[in-house]
Design a protein around this motif. Structure first.
Motif, mmCIF file in Angstrom:
data_model
loop_
_atom_site.group_PDB
_atom_site.id
_atom_site.type_symbol
_atom_site.label_atom_id
_atom_site.label_comp_id
_atom_site.label_asym_id
_atom_site.label_seq_id
_atom_site.Cartn_x
_atom_site.Cartn_y
_atom_site.Cartn_z
ATOM 1 N N ALA A 1 0.873 0.475 -41.319
ATOM 2 C CA ALA A 1 0.264 0.227 -39.999
ATOM 3 C C ALA A 1 -0.024 1.652 -39.671
ATOM 4 C CB ALA A 1 1.703 -0.014 -39.181
ATOM 5 N N ILE A 2 0.726 2.805 -39.931
ATOM 6 C CA ILE A 2 0.457 4.176 -39.774
ATOM 7 C C ILE A 2 -0.945 4.479 -40.172
ATOM 8 C CG2 ILE A 2 1.187 6.687 -40.479
ATOM 9 C CD1 ILE A 2 4.039 5.366 -40.636
ATOM 10 N N LEU A 3 -1.324 4.137 -41.358
ATOM 11 C CA LEU A 3 -2.613 4.327 -41.931
ATOM 12 C C LEU A 3 -3.842 3.643 -40.781
ATOM 13 C CD1 LEU A 3 -2.635 3.949 -45.736
ATOM 14 C CD2 LEU A 3 -2.329 5.856 -44.327
ATOM 15 N N GLN A 4 -3.274 2.465 -40.375
ATOM 16 C CA GLN A 4 -4.197 1.729 -39.329
ATOM 17 C C GLN A 4 -4.693 2.561 -38.195
ATOM 18 O OE1 GLN A 4 -5.494 -1.084 -41.685
ATOM 19 N NE2 GLN A 4 -5.545 -2.321 -39.872
ATOM 20 N N LEU A 5 -3.246 2.723 -37.544
ATOM 21 C CA LEU A 5 -3.289 3.570 -36.467
ATOM 22 C C LEU A 5 -4.227 4.980 -36.621
ATOM 23 C CD1 LEU A 5 0.445 3.288 -35.155
ATOM 24 C CD2 LEU A 5 -1.560 2.114 -34.229
ATOM 25 N N ALA A 6 -4.115 5.436 -37.659
ATOM 26 C CA ALA A 6 -4.662 6.860 -37.906
ATOM 27 C C ALA A 6 -6.081 6.939 -37.932
ATOM 28 C CB ALA A 6 -4.195 7.262 -39.012
ATOM 29 N N VAL A 7 -6.587 5.684 -38.545
ATOM 30 C CA VAL A 7 -8.056 5.434 -38.781
ATOM 31 C C VAL A 7 -8.696 4.840 -37.615
ATOM 32 C CG1 VAL A 7 -8.124 5.475 -40.996
ATOM 33 C CG2 VAL A 7 -8.083 3.251 -39.856
ATOM 34 N N ARG A 8 -7.832 4.520 -36.471
ATOM 35 C CA ARG A 8 -8.484 3.777 -35.355
ATOM 36 C C ARG A 8 -8.210 4.871 -33.895
ATOM 37 N NH1 ARG A 8 -7.539 -2.478 -34.427
ATOM 38 N NH2 ARG A 8 -8.184 -3.052 -36.666
ATOM 39 N N GLY A 9 -7.769 6.010 -34.482
ATOM 40 C CA GLY A 9 -7.513 7.214 -33.414
ATOM 41 C C GLY A 9 -6.443 7.255 -32.609
ATOM 42 N N LEU A 10 -5.342 6.251 -32.914
ATOM 43 C CA LEU A 10 -4.330 6.350 -32.264
ATOM 44 C C LEU A 10 -3.106 7.169 -32.363
ATOM 45 C CD1 LEU A 10 -4.496 2.304 -31.525
ATOM 46 C CD2 LEU A 10 -4.753 4.097 -29.846
ATOM 47 N N LEU A 11 -3.292 7.779 -33.717
ATOM 48 C CA LEU A 11 -2.128 8.575 -34.349
ATOM 49 C C LEU A 11 -1.835 9.750 -33.672
ATOM 50 C CD1 LEU A 11 0.248 7.806 -36.283
ATOM 51 C CD2 LEU A 11 -1.103 8.818 -37.956
ATOM 52 N N VAL A 12 -3.013 10.668 -33.503
ATOM 53 C CA VAL A 12 -3.018 11.989 -32.987
ATOM 54 C C VAL A 12 -3.777 12.073 -31.514
ATOM 55 C CG1 VAL A 12 -2.481 13.029 -35.015
ATOM 56 C CG2 VAL A 12 -4.853 12.755 -34.128
ATOM 57 N N PRO A 13 -3.660 12.865 -30.719
ATOM 58 C CA PRO A 13 -4.400 12.845 -29.322
ATOM 59 C C PRO A 13 -5.852 13.594 -29.828
ATOM 60 C CG PRO A 13 -2.907 14.600 -29.360
ATOM 61 C CD PRO A 13 -2.324 13.963 -30.657
ATOM 62 N N GLN A 14 -6.700 12.947 -29.031
ATOM 63 C CA GLN A 14 -7.980 13.393 -29.068
ATOM 64 C C GLN A 14 -8.119 14.632 -28.216
ATOM 65 O OE1 GLN A 14 -7.986 9.818 -28.718
ATOM 66 N NE2 GLN A 14 -8.341 10.028 -30.940
ATOM 67 N N ASP A 15 -8.904 15.731 -28.746
ATOM 68 C CA ASP A 15 -9.235 17.023 -28.248
ATOM 69 C C ASP A 15 -10.745 17.042 -27.470
ATOM 70 O OD1 ASP A 15 -9.487 19.620 -27.194
ATOM 71 O OD2 ASP A 15 -8.408 20.493 -29.012
#
Length: 553
Positions: free
Chosen positions: A300-314
């Motif tokens: 699930a962590i990997l899924q969130l990562a590649v969907r742009g939900l794991l770290v904030p956008q700058d």
């Protein structure tokens, strides 16, 4: 107190199996039910069995066997209760070996009689039939007891139709009816369990007819045999209930985990993710209470990562569209200097082809647009000469990494190795194997020597300086990539699945800005470290739980 201890044992890994073993142990040692001094002792029972055996010999129905070896002291592992006797199985039953029927008469179209093979002991519906000639003495009827002699030693009652006794299966033919066959077969199973695992020159356990005949069991009075069997059946039903409860809990846990983690990966905004995460965090200790649950969380962590939900956008990050321009320019330069060949144009990704929405600054792109090389490995034959060049194979791709274990080696005979030597940051893609293993991708992190790779792997080399291979490797190992890109295009033939380089170049990749790729990779590494620690703690807890179960048993 007892019920609480039973529950503790049942929830431990292998706990119910330990309970079953304990019940059987107590049963065959006379510790499961109390003795009754009014019972006729087993010595009288043995006299009746011997008399019946003598009658059968006199009538020519069975042959007189050789005198049995006296039971030695070391064959008597515990003190017998009052009224019990030590006996060899051959004193109370004749173990009849099966016949080696000719395989030319075997069929699966149900012609002739069913043939009881090793795998059918414990089953009642054989798939193999025999249509040739046979002797009546090898016909098995329902209710008779059989022993499998290879692999797992099993003593089971036959409940199927009239069938033929094949080789490596033994039938127990009891002398007379003055025995509780359920007790004797349970005692024999206990004895055979002790023999299980003693292999000689082979990788499969083998049991001889002599071992069955000479097996020593403790025989109780007939009345006590009946009481023991009734108690064993009662306790085994309790074990069945505990096992069913455990399986139901595991199923319900998996469903709950899937639903809650599914809500995380279905989140479309950071705000929605935060709300969904709160529900998971509330039950974190209950959800992640077993290693396989941590595996699901890591995915699930990997899924969130590649969907742009794991770290904030700058908003200050250079967008992925600019990164793609630089990659294209670098590829053109490499073509111009002759280092790579010009690739064929890849089809654009239309809006209705995009598997999910991307954050601002991200782009959908074909994998082929990010790489400068997509190479099949060498088909030269590997050798065991450690002085030669190490060659990586399918088994070297594990958990998203290329591991340098169980290496084979290659002596370059075709002169193609210089072009197939790996560089740190290369990705290896498994293109042919079983359905589950095709598509596994690993990151090569470098080695102390030059290394090459086998032909059933594809090397992906990204355009250097304009991509982070750790991010691409992460995406290639997500469920999103597996379900949306790999599985729809897998082809299968002769029991193997295949995926080629053309399909690989067309895989759709959600590409973040270069700076965000770095942040994602760092955050995922941090969280995977936590998952690894949690998995180890759970594993230690399970080991301790299993030890506690053994103590309680």
């Amino acid at each position: 107190m007892l019920l609480k201890q039973l529950d503790q044992v049942a929830t431990a890994p292998g706990g119910v199996a330990k309970l079953r073993e304990l019940i059987l142990t107590l049963a065959v040692q006379g510790k499961l039910v109390p003795q009754d001094p009014a019972d006729e002792p087993a010595s009288e029972l043995l006299k009746k069995i011997r008399a019946e055996k003598s009658r059968l010999i006199a009538e020519g129905k069975i042959k007189r066997d050789k005198p049995l070896v006296k039971i030695a002291a070391e064959e008597k592992p515990f003190a017998l209760p009052l009224g019990w006797e030590w006996v060899r199985l051959a004193e109370i039953a004749f173990p009849q070996a099966g016949f080696a029927f000719k395989s030319s008469g075997f069929n699966e179209i149900r012609q002739g009689l069913p043939l009881i093979r090793i795998r059918d002991v414990g089953d009642s519906d054989p798939s193999t039939f025999f249509s040739g000639d046979y002797r009546e003495e090898f016909i098995v009827e329902s209710g008779e007891w059989l022993v499998s002699m290879d692999g797992e030693f099993r003593v089971r009652e036959w409940s199927g139709p009239k069938a033929l006794l094949n080789q490596r299966v033994t039938r127990l033919m009891f002398y007379g009816g003055d025995l509780c066959q359920l007790f004797v077969t349970a005692a024999l199973q206990f004895k055979l369990n002790e023999l299980q695992g003693t292999k000689a020159y082979t990788t499969v356990d083998h049991l001889s007819g002599g071992q069955i005949a000479l097996s020593v069991i403790a025989l109780p009075p007939l009345a006590e045999q009946t009481r023991i069997v009734a108690r064993v059946e009662e306790l085994m039903r309790l074990c069945d209930a505990l096992e069913a409860k455990r399986q139901l809990e595991a199923t319900q846990h998996a469903q709950l985990l899937q639903a809650l983690l599914g809500s995380l990966t279905a989140s479309t905004t950071p705000e929605e993710l935060a709300a969904n995460w709160q529900r998971v965090a509330t039950h974190f200790d209950l959800l992640l209470d077993r290693p396989e649950a941590v595996d699901a969380m890591e995915q699930a962590i990997l899924q969130l990562a590649v969907r742009g939900l794991l770290v904030p956008q700058d908003p200050n990050d250079e967008p992925a569209s600019e990164l793609l321009k630089k990659i294209r320019a670098e590829k053109n330069r490499l073509v111009a200097v002759g280092k790579i060949k010009r690739d064929k144009p890849l089809p654009p990704i239309a809006e209705d082809e995009q598997p999910f929405a991307l954050p601002q600054g991200w782009e959908w792109v074909r994998l082929g647009a990010l790489g400068e090389l997509f190479d099949y490995g060498t088909s030269q034959k590997a050798v065991d000469d450690q002085r030669a060049v190490p060659i990586l194979r399918m088994g070297n791709i594990q958990n998203g990494r290329v591991v340098m274990h169980n290496l084979k080696y290659l002596i370059d005979q075709d002169g193609d190795l210089p072009n197939l030597l790996l560089r740190k940051g290369d990705l290896l893609f498994n293109r042919t194997n079983s359905y589950e293993l095709v598509g596994k991708t690993g990151l090569f992190e470098g080695f102390t020597r030059e290394v090459t790779f086998a032909s059933y792997l594809i090397r992906i080399r990204l355009v250097e300086a304009f991509g982070i291979p750790e991010y691409i490797n992460m995406y290639m190992n997500t469920r999103d990539c597996r379900e949306n890109e790999i599985e729809p295009d897998l082809t299968q033939q002769t029991g193997q699945a295949n995926y080629n380089g053309t399909k690989l170049k067309n895989i759709r990749v959600p590409l973040p800005p270069l700076a965000e790729q770095s942040r994602i990779v760092a955050r995922v590494a941090e969280l995977r470290c936590l998952c690894h620690d949690l998995r180890q703690r759970l594993s230690r807890a399970q080991t301790q739980q299993a030890l506690l179960a053994e103590v309680l048993v």
